[in-house]
Design an enzyme around this catalytic site. Structure first.
Site, PDB file in Angstrom:
ATOM      1  N   THR A  91       0.868  -1.190   0.000  1.00 20.84           N
ATOM      2  CA  THR A  91       0.000   0.000   0.000  1.00 20.84           C
ATOM      3  C   THR A  91       0.899   1.232   0.000  1.00 20.84           C
ATOM      4  O   THR A  91       1.991   1.213   0.567  1.00 20.84           O
ATOM      5  CB  THR A  91      -0.859  -0.004   1.283  1.00 20.84           C
ATOM      6  OG1 THR A  91      -1.813  -1.054   1.193  1.00 20.84           O
ATOM      7  CG2 THR A  91      -1.589   1.317   1.498  1.00 20.84           C
ATOM      8  N   ASP A 142      -8.992  -0.252   5.209  1.00 20.08           N
ATOM      9  CA  ASP A 142      -8.807   0.959   6.016  1.00 20.08           C
ATOM     10  C   ASP A 142      -8.493   2.183   5.177  1.00 20.08           C
ATOM     11  O   ASP A 142      -8.799   3.321   5.572  1.00 20.08           O
ATOM     12  CB  ASP A 142      -7.646   0.753   7.006  1.00 20.08           C
ATOM     13  CG  ASP A 142      -6.341   0.460   6.270  1.00 20.08           C
ATOM     14  OD1 ASP A 142      -6.275  -0.570   5.575  1.00 20.08           O
ATOM     15  OD2 ASP A 142      -5.410   1.281   6.353  1.00 20.08           O
ATOM     16  N   THR A 186      -0.588   1.671   6.705  1.00 16.43           N
ATOM     17  CA  THR A 186      -0.434   0.545   5.795  1.00 16.43           C
ATOM     18  C   THR A 186      -0.402  -0.734   6.614  1.00 16.43           C
ATOM     19  O   THR A 186       0.046  -0.715   7.754  1.00 16.43           O
ATOM     20  CB  THR A 186       0.853   0.665   4.958  1.00 16.43           C
ATOM     21  OG1 THR A 186       1.179  -0.608   4.396  1.00 16.43           O
ATOM     22  CG2 THR A 186       2.037   1.125   5.799  1.00 16.43           C
ATOM     23  N   HIS A 202      -2.539  -4.455   7.788  1.00 12.12           N
ATOM     24  CA  HIS A 202      -3.772  -5.243   7.827  1.00 12.12           C
ATOM     25  C   HIS A 202      -4.976  -4.323   8.045  1.00 12.12           C
ATOM     26  O   HIS A 202      -5.194  -3.797   9.141  1.00 12.12           O
ATOM     27  CB  HIS A 202      -3.670  -6.293   8.934  1.00 12.12           C
ATOM     28  CG  HIS A 202      -4.831  -7.229   8.939  1.00 12.12           C
ATOM     29  ND1 HIS A 202      -5.284  -7.860  10.060  1.00 12.12           N
ATOM     30  CD2 HIS A 202      -5.651  -7.623   7.940  1.00 12.12           C
ATOM     31  CE1 HIS A 202      -6.330  -8.610   9.753  1.00 12.12           C
ATOM     32  NE2 HIS A 202      -6.570  -8.489   8.476  1.00 12.12           N
TER      33      HIS A 202
END
Ligand code: GLY
Length: 300
Positions: free
Chosen positions: A169, A200, A220, A222
């Site tokens: 990400t 997220d 960045t 989970h």
């Protein structure tokens, strides 16, 4: 607010070391930081700077955003992206968007031209087309050999990465000469995610937040862990309560133990201090600080 100081920091994703090439990751981050910094140096806004940095990272196939994004369970790309302007507290984001090379540009169009904060799926694509943003002639152009190989490997194992950090990400946070901060984050999410899953990244206060009263942060890792804990809002709230940028991201990261989460954060305070924290093996990053000094990092 310290008018006159300007700085930028970007990340290229937190994750396992795996096959990620440190040199390519840090070079891509530094190029993106320089693209954003050039805008700040010329007197441009933090919002334009983080957008330019995000475009550079989305276009670099090394990262899990734009071209090179992770593939969902069906083997398709669905992008999440958001940017937020700390000066106005306005934000624009897209979730599960298909078929556009630069989702951050669509997110910017949502910020500039819509009364909404977040558009998802076909509605977001329709908005983008109406705003004059040209879709990919062939959405398969967004899929790299690496992303396809990773999808095949992970599918064979039952997509174990769905419970870990995605890796790759991208995000950027900046302070401009006018004393304003902004944040941008963009991702393909987790390899093997359910179609329609939104992580997220485009959720305010989870993956992305900016407020001139405190600072700006991008996360960045989970997504489900990050959004459960609203990590970027946590970091900005710590700054508002008197913490420095590093103390703020350290505090946010310490929350992750509650959900056994793996993630990373970058942050810039409205004073121009930088903060970096992650509990994964790596988080590629690059910065140009308020003294004009460049730096890069990959592992701890
Ligand atoms: N942090 C990126 C995601 O989980 O979608």
């Amino acid at each position: 607010v310290q008018v006159g100081r300007f700085a930028i920091i970007v990340h290229g994703g937190a994750g396992a070391r795996g096959a990620a090439d440190p040199d390519r990751n840090t070079a891509g981050c530094l190029a993106a930081a320089r693209a954003g910094h050039a805008i700040l140096q010329a007197g441009g806004t933090a919002l334009d700077a983080v957008q330019a940095a995000a475009i550079a990272l989305e276009d670099d196939p090394v990262f899990n955003a734009g071209t090179g994004a992770a593939l969902n369970a069906d083997g398709d790309v669905e992008h999440d992206a958001l940017l937020m302007d700390g000066a106005t507290l306005r934000a624009g984001g897209v979730g599960a968007l298909r078929g556009f090379q630069n989702p951050i540009v669509v997110a910017r169009a949502v910020l500039d031209g819509s009364p909404h904060c977040l558009l998802a799926g076909e509605g977001a694509a329709r908005f983008a087309r109406a705003a004059g943003i040209v879709p990919c002639a062939d959405p398969r152009a967004l899929i790299t050999d690496n992303a396809r190989r990773r999808w095949e490997e992970e599918r064979a194992k039952g997509f174990p990465g769905l419970r870990g950090a995605s890796g790759g990400t991208i995000g950027a946070v900046a302070l401009d000469r006018h004393g304003h901060v902004a944040a941008a984050t963009s991702t393909g999410g987790l390899t093997g995610k359910h179609p329609g899953r939104i992580g997220d990244t485009p959720l305010l206060g989870a993956g992305t937040y900016a407020d001139d009263a405190s600072g700006a942060a991008s996360a960045t890792g989970h997504g489900e862990a990050i959004l459960t804990l609203l990590l970027t809002k946590h970091a900005c709230d710590r700054i508002a309560a008197g913490a420095g940028a590093q103390g703020a991201v350290d505090s946010a990261l310490s929350e992750l133990g509650r959900v056994h989460g793996h993630a990373g954060l970058i942050c810039i305070s409205a004073k121009g201090e930088l903060g970096i924290a992650f509990n994964t093996e790596r988080m590629a990053r690059a910065w140009i600080d308020a003294n004009g000094r460049e730096g890069v990092g990959f592992g701890a």
